[in-house]
Design an enzyme around this catalytic site. Sequence first.
Site, PDB file in Angstrom:
ATOM      1  CB  ALA A   1     -18.726   0.434  -4.558  1.00  0.00           C
TER       2      ALA A   1
ATOM      3  CE1 TYR B   1      -3.433  -2.540  -0.214  1.00  0.00           C
ATOM      4  CE2 TYR B   1      -3.830  -2.320   2.130  1.00  0.00           C
ATOM      5  CZ  TYR B   1      -4.134  -2.892   0.903  1.00  0.00           C
ATOM      6  OH  TYR B   1      -5.142  -3.820   0.815  1.00  0.00           O
TER       7      TYR B   1
HETATM    8  N1  LIG Z   1      -7.496  -7.523  -0.317  1.00  0.00           N
HETATM    9  C1  LIG Z   1      -7.553  -6.745  -1.382  1.00  0.00           C
HETATM   10  O1  LIG Z   1      -7.318  -7.164  -2.510  1.00  0.00           O
HETATM   11  C2  LIG Z   1      -7.904  -5.296  -1.174  1.00  0.00           C
HETATM   12  C3  LIG Z   1      -8.118  -4.447  -2.276  1.00  0.00           C
HETATM   13  C4  LIG Z   1      -8.456  -3.110  -2.024  1.00  0.00           C
HETATM   14  C5  LIG Z   1      -8.576  -2.652  -0.718  1.00  0.00           C
HETATM   15  N2  LIG Z   1      -8.334  -3.509   0.339  1.00  0.00           N
HETATM   16  C6  LIG Z   1      -8.470  -3.051   1.746  1.00  0.00           C
HETATM   17  O2  LIG Z   1      -9.786  -2.598   1.937  1.00  0.00           O
HETATM   18  C7  LIG Z   1      -9.759  -1.261   2.442  1.00  0.00           C
HETATM   19  C8  LIG Z   1     -10.954  -0.514   1.931  1.00  0.00           C
HETATM   20  O3  LIG Z   1     -10.940  -0.469   0.526  1.00  0.00           O
HETATM   21  P1  LIG Z   1     -11.416   0.827  -0.254  1.00  0.00           P
HETATM   22  O4  LIG Z   1     -10.663   1.994   0.193  1.00  0.00           O
HETATM   23  O5  LIG Z   1     -11.388   0.455  -1.684  1.00  0.00           O
HETATM   24  O6  LIG Z   1     -12.930   0.872   0.296  1.00  0.00           O
HETATM   25  P2  LIG Z   1     -14.133   1.854   0.379  1.00  0.00           P
HETATM   26  O7  LIG Z   1     -14.363   2.130   1.820  1.00  0.00           O
HETATM   27  O8  LIG Z   1     -15.253   1.243  -0.423  1.00  0.00           O
HETATM   28  O9  LIG Z   1     -13.700   3.187  -0.378  1.00  0.00           O
HETATM   29  C9  LIG Z   1     -13.030   4.228   0.285  1.00  0.00           C
HETATM   30  C10 LIG Z   1     -12.572   5.195  -0.743  1.00  0.00           C
HETATM   31  O10 LIG Z   1     -13.714   5.819  -1.334  1.00  0.00           O
HETATM   32  C11 LIG Z   1     -13.625   7.239  -1.193  1.00  0.00           C
HETATM   33  N3  LIG Z   1     -14.930   7.833  -0.966  1.00  0.00           N
HETATM   34  C12 LIG Z   1     -15.480   8.816  -1.695  1.00  0.00           C
HETATM   35  N4  LIG Z   1     -16.683   9.163  -1.250  1.00  0.00           N
HETATM   36  C13 LIG Z   1     -16.907   8.414  -0.162  1.00  0.00           C
HETATM   37  C14 LIG Z   1     -17.990   8.290   0.756  1.00  0.00           C
HETATM   38  N5  LIG Z   1     -19.094   9.067   0.676  1.00  0.00           N
HETATM   39  N6  LIG Z   1     -17.881   7.401   1.744  1.00  0.00           N
HETATM   40  C15 LIG Z   1     -16.782   6.619   1.837  1.00  0.00           C
HETATM   41  N7  LIG Z   1     -15.731   6.681   1.005  1.00  0.00           N
HETATM   42  C16 LIG Z   1     -15.804   7.567   0.000  1.00  0.00           C
HETATM   43  C17 LIG Z   1     -12.704   7.434  -0.010  1.00  0.00           C
HETATM   44  O11 LIG Z   1     -12.147   8.730  -0.110  1.00  0.00           O
HETATM   45  P3  LIG Z   1     -11.900   9.597   1.226  1.00  0.00           P
HETATM   46  O12 LIG Z   1     -10.707   8.988   1.881  1.00  0.00           O
HETATM   47  O13 LIG Z   1     -11.658  10.962   0.694  1.00  0.00           O
HETATM   48  O14 LIG Z   1     -13.144   9.521   2.059  1.00  0.00           O
HETATM   49  C18 LIG Z   1     -11.707   6.301  -0.202  1.00  0.00           C
HETATM   50  O15 LIG Z   1     -10.762   6.640  -1.203  1.00  0.00           O
HETATM   51  C19 LIG Z   1      -8.415  -0.700   1.990  1.00  0.00           C
HETATM   52  O16 LIG Z   1      -7.966   0.364   2.799  1.00  0.00           O
HETATM   53  C20 LIG Z   1      -7.540  -1.920   2.142  1.00  0.00           C
HETATM   54  O17 LIG Z   1      -7.162  -2.063   3.505  1.00  0.00           O
HETATM   55  C21 LIG Z   1      -8.023  -4.807   0.110  1.00  0.00           C
END
Ligand SMILES: NC(=O)c1ccc[n+]([C@@H]2O[C@H](COP(=O)([O-])OP(=O)(O)OC[C@H]3O[C@@H](n4cnc5c(N)ncnc54)[C@H](OP(=O)(O)O)[C@@H]3O)[C@@H](O)[C@H]2O)c1
Length: 324
Positions: A235, A61
């Site tokens: 998402a 990351y």
């Molecule tokens: N195992 C795997 O293959 C894998 C792959 C991807 C991720 N992960 C893990 O899963 C965690 C979460 O993944 P993710 O970041 O893709 O998940 P998410 O919680 O679905 O998305 C968060 C992202 O969306 C943005 N966002 C925009 N508007 C938002 C709103 N209204 N509410 C919430 N978020 C909003 C956030 O920006 P802001 O920060 O500006 O709010 C942030 O960049 C990662 O941190 C990582 O630890 C694992």
Amino acid sequence: MKKYLIPNTELEVSKIAYGCMGLGKTWDSSPITDDVISNATNSISAAMDGGINFFDHADIYARGKSEQVFGEVLKEMKGMRDDIIIQSKCGIRFQGAPNSDSPGRYDFSYEHIINSVDGSLSRLGIEQLDILLLHRPDPLMEPEEVAKAFDEIQQKGKVRYFGVSNFNPGQLALLQNSLNMPIVVNQIEISLLHNHVINDGILANQTSGQYAASTGILDYCRLNNIQVQAWSPVALGKIFNPPSDADENVKNLAQQISQYAEDKGTSKEAIALAWLMKHPVGIQPIIGTTNPDRIKNSCLADEIKLSREEWYSLFTIARGNPVP
Ligand SMILES: NC(=O)c1ccc[n+]([C@@H]2O[C@H](COP(=O)([O-])OP(=O)(O)OC[C@H]3O[C@@H](n4cnc5c(N)ncnc54)[C@H](OP(=O)(O)O)[C@@H]3O)[C@@H](O)[C@H]2O)c1
């Protein structure tokens, strides 16, 4: 926030986990600034204030910077390490490493697993990871080789428990067959908009139109006491703020989420996460927002109960079709 034990472990974890991917900000070689550390401190504090005690990392990351920033915060927040559970992942390698012509790839070799864990521990500035996950299935995986690495890492006290990410049932069974310890976690992408691991079950016996192979990953994890974690649980915010060219079902879903949030006097984040948490497999969402207000809103999900009717309403709107 309520806590529960991850099966086959002594780890008591919050129902929602915090994903640290965004903490390091940029995926380039730019240095970590004071601003990045200060923002990360605010995000981590908001998560802990909301009752989160589980932090998810990966060696890759922000090219290691997310772990490094977290390590800086751990140094500042005395005693924090004893209150939290830290998970990291290994097994993905970047294009250009170690040679300029090396392709992007997966690597479950003994050497890579050992080196990756040492790198994560050093960046985080800790002695032990609570859980190590294999990040994405490596078609060249040799289960005995992974088992050798896991045994050595565990014997040296560098990792307590092991799991995987993005694995299907066959891959889980193949690896487990060679391991001397249980696989305790499978972290997969699940959200209202990426719902096929749930939708597959509904389509299992369809012969025409939409149908799926029914991989049965959730049932497999439930039968084998493997904790399911959901990555990208909202998402990337698209379920709240669909892009203007989004499909009608995505726009309708955003509207219905807002409506339920208003009716129940809670946040939109809480509705979307409560939908995941109602599934009987016991999904632990890994939230990824770095925004303290959104983190706080997400933690409200613990208090929200959706009825069967509400759960299916969200699901059918997201599918764009009623269930068959
Ligand atoms: N195992 C795997 O293959 C894998 C792959 C991807 C991720 N992960 C893990 O899963 C965690 C979460 O993944 P993710 O970041 O893709 O998940 P998410 O919680 O679905 O998305 C968060 C992202 O969306 C943005 N966002 C925009 N508007 C938002 C709103 N209204 N509410 C919430 N978020 C909003 C956030 O920006 P802001 O920060 O500006 O709010 C942030 O960049 C990662 O941190 C990582 O630890 C694992």
